[in-house]
Design a protein around this motif. Structure first.
Motif, PDB file in Angstrom:
ATOM      1  N   CYS A   1       0.860  -1.178   0.000  1.00 19.57           N
ATOM      2  CA  CYS A   1       0.000   0.000   0.000  1.00 19.57           C
ATOM      3  C   CYS A   1       0.899   1.232   0.000  1.00 19.57           C
ATOM      4  O   CYS A   1       1.581   1.498   0.997  1.00 19.57           O
ATOM      5  N   PHE A   2       0.907   1.955  -1.100  1.00 20.22           N
ATOM      6  CA  PHE A   2       1.795   3.104  -1.262  1.00 20.22           C
ATOM      7  C   PHE A   2       1.032   4.406  -1.040  1.00 20.22           C
ATOM      8  O   PHE A   2      -0.117   4.550  -1.457  1.00 20.22           O
ATOM      9  N   ILE A   3       1.696   5.359  -0.407  1.00 21.10           N
ATOM     10  CA  ILE A   3       1.166   6.708  -0.264  1.00 21.10           C
ATOM     11  C   ILE A   3       2.297   7.699  -0.538  1.00 21.10           C
ATOM     12  O   ILE A   3       3.406   7.539  -0.039  1.00 21.10           O
ATOM     13  N   CYS A   4       2.021   8.693  -1.370  1.00 17.31           N
ATOM     14  CA  CYS A   4       3.012   9.714  -1.722  1.00 17.31           C
ATOM     15  C   CYS A   4       2.369  11.093  -1.628  1.00 17.31           C
ATOM     16  O   CYS A   4       1.224  11.279  -2.057  1.00 17.31           O
ATOM     17  N   GLU A   5       3.114  12.028  -1.069  1.00 16.81           N
ATOM     18  CA  GLU A   5       2.682  13.419  -1.060  1.00 16.81           C
ATOM     19  C   GLU A   5       3.567  14.209  -2.007  1.00 16.81           C
ATOM     20  O   GLU A   5       4.794  14.165  -1.907  1.00 16.81           O
ATOM     21  N   LYS A   6       2.933  14.917  -2.925  1.00 23.33           N
ATOM     22  CA  LYS A   6       3.647  15.757  -3.886  1.00 23.33           C
ATOM     23  C   LYS A   6       3.380  17.219  -3.549  1.00 23.33           C
ATOM     24  O   LYS A   6       2.236  17.605  -3.294  1.00 23.33           O
ATOM     25  N   LYS A   7       4.438  18.014  -3.557  1.00 23.58           N
ATOM     26  CA  LYS A   7       4.294  19.436  -3.257  1.00 23.58           C
ATOM     27  C   LYS A   7       5.087  20.263  -4.260  1.00 23.58           C
ATOM     28  O   LYS A   7       6.187  19.889  -4.639  1.00 23.58           O
ATOM     29  N   ILE A   8       4.508  21.379  -4.639  1.00 23.26           N
ATOM     30  CA  ILE A   8       5.238  22.416  -5.362  1.00 23.26           C
ATOM     31  C   ILE A   8       5.615  23.476  -4.333  1.00 23.26           C
ATOM     32  O   ILE A   8       4.749  24.081  -3.693  1.00 23.26           O
ATOM     33  N   LYS A   9       6.924  23.693  -4.148  1.00 21.70           N
ATOM     34  CA  LYS A   9       7.393  24.628  -3.132  1.00 21.70           C
ATOM     35  C   LYS A   9       8.202  25.759  -3.772  1.00 21.70           C
ATOM     36  O   LYS A   9       8.839  25.561  -4.811  1.00 21.70           O
ATOM     37  N   VAL A  10       8.156  26.905  -3.112  1.00 21.17           N
ATOM     38  CA  VAL A  10       8.880  28.088  -3.583  1.00 21.17           C
ATOM     39  C   VAL A  10       9.650  28.691  -2.405  1.00 21.17           C
ATOM     40  O   VAL A  10       9.074  28.900  -1.332  1.00 21.17           O
ATOM     41  N   PRO A  11      10.951  28.965  -2.566  1.00 20.83           N
ATOM     42  CA  PRO A  11      11.708  29.626  -1.484  1.00 20.83           C
ATOM     43  C   PRO A  11      11.230  31.057  -1.283  1.00 20.83           C
ATOM     44  O   PRO A  11      11.071  31.811  -2.242  1.00 20.83           O
ATOM     45  N   ILE A  12      10.995  31.416  -0.034  1.00 26.14           N
ATOM     46  CA  ILE A  12      10.576  32.783   0.295  1.00 26.14           C
ATOM     47  C   ILE A  12      11.308  33.250   1.539  1.00 26.14           C
ATOM     48  O   ILE A  12      11.938  32.450   2.242  1.00 26.14           O
ATOM     49  N   GLN A  13      11.257  34.561   1.806  1.00 24.54           N
ATOM     50  CA  GLN A  13      11.747  35.132   3.054  1.00 24.54           C
ATOM     51  C   GLN A  13      10.546  35.566   3.867  1.00 24.54           C
ATOM     52  O   GLN A  13       9.639  36.216   3.351  1.00 24.54           O
ATOM     53  N   LEU A  14      10.548  35.186   5.153  1.00 28.92           N
ATOM     54  CA  LEU A  14       9.389  35.406   6.005  1.00 28.92           C
ATOM     55  C   LEU A  14       9.776  36.263   7.203  1.00 28.92           C
ATOM     56  O   LEU A  14      10.810  36.028   7.837  1.00 28.92           O
ATOM     57  N   CYS A  15       8.948  37.274   7.501  1.00 33.31           N
ATOM     58  CA  CYS A  15       9.165  38.122   8.666  1.00 33.31           C
ATOM     59  C   CYS A  15       8.460  37.489   9.861  1.00 33.31           C
ATOM     60  O   CYS A  15       7.252  37.254   9.826  1.00 33.31           O
TER      61      CYS A  15
END
Length: 313
Positions: A249-263
């Motif tokens: 039983c396989f489970i995968c999470e896919k994400k599109i991520k972007v580097p940001i600067q956070l205050c």
């Protein structure tokens, strides 16, 4: 921000600061305000420099990855097991040719490692090899992905992501059963090794890549297993030979991520408690992390009096 302090600490009763007043008699593990975190049993593993005066809160700029879009994909695959020899223990007698019945089956995945991934986005295969990040997270560089700037709804460009994943595994299978011929009960176990392939198909939105910080694809996969025995044979040497099906039983999470600067707001860096001190003095040990930056970071709001997006009110 700048040199002007946004927060003031008052010793008098002020309704705006009632939530941050320390009361030693009422201090508990669930209070939001602690008088002394070093004496608080809740924070034994991580001592933080906190105070009841909120004017010690300051701003910091941190670099993080923002999740632009994400999806979870689930699938299953079968792995045929043939003529697998099991170690067997019997509480009585078992003979070749006896009729055996299994009443309990258990599978434990000891090893699951992805060894190969072929990734295509909108039919174009990614040429760059994946990067293994902290915690086993796999990242793919999308800087060369041509998205044709199709971002009319400000949601990014919808992309069809198709992957063929190959993984090596090592599974331990446990069986409990009964010899119907002698009424004896038995336990058996075996370690099954191999590799298996499974597909992953998701649709995710990818932001425009015209900025210096490029988006990237991040994924994390895991698996569990089940075993079903379909044939059990006791050979002439009283070994248990099993045929069956190993289901993953396989489970995968896919994400599109972007580097940001956070205050962010902070009261300082946190340090775990020191254990096993020897003859060295505290000043003799080197630093694990650089000194905290004292300089305050400025945002565009600090230089524009008409800006309506102030970070701190």
């Amino acid at each position: 921000m700048g040199s002007d302090k946004k927060y003031k600490c008052s010793s008098s009763k002020d309704s705006s600061h009632e939530k941050c007043k320390c009361d030693k008699s009422k201090d508990s593990c669930h209070e939001k305000c602690k008088c002394d975190s070093h004496k608080d049993p809740c924070n034994k593993k991580c001592d933080c420099d906190t105070s009841d005066c909120i004017d010690k809160i300051k701003t910091e700029c941190i670099s993080v990855d923002k999740v632009f879009d994400a999806a979870i994909f689930k699938t299953q695959r079968d792995f045929k097991v043939c003529d697998e020899k099991f170690d067997i223990k019997v509480d009585g007698c078992i003979n070749p040719g006896d009729c055996l019945k299994v009443y309990k089956e258990k599978c434990k995945l000891e090893k699951f490692k992805i060894t190969k991934i072929n990734t295509s986005i909108n039919g174009k295969e990614l040429c760059y090899p994946p990067i293994i990040g902290p915690g086993g997270v796999i990242d793919f560089d999308l800087s060369d992905l041509d998205l044709y700037n199709d971002d009319c709804n400000k949601k990014g460009t919808e992309c069809n992501i198709t992957e063929k994943i190959k993984a090596d595994f090592e599974a331990k299978v446990f069986l409990k059963g009964k010899d119907l011929s002698t009424d004896s009960h038995f336990k058996a176990k075996a370690t099954i090794k191999g590799s298996i392939k499974f597909p992953v198909v998701v649709n995710l939105f990818v932001p425009s890549s015209d900025s210096a910080a490029k988006p990237f694809l991040s994924e994390l996969c895991n698996a569990s297993c089940k075993f079903e025995a379909c044939k059990l044979v006791v050979d002439k040497c009283c070994n248990l030979i099993v045929d069956g099906t190993l289901t993953f039983c396989f489970i995968c999470e896919k994400k599109i991520k972007v580097p940001i600067q956070l205050c962010v707001l902070t009261t300082g860096l946190c340090y775990p408690q020191t254990e096993n001190q020897l003859i060295c003095d505290c000043d003799d040990f080197p630093k694990l992390f650089p000194k905290e930056v004292i300089k305050q970071f400025h945002t565009d709001c600090d230089y524009d009096s008409n800006c309506s997006c102030n970070c701190i009110e």
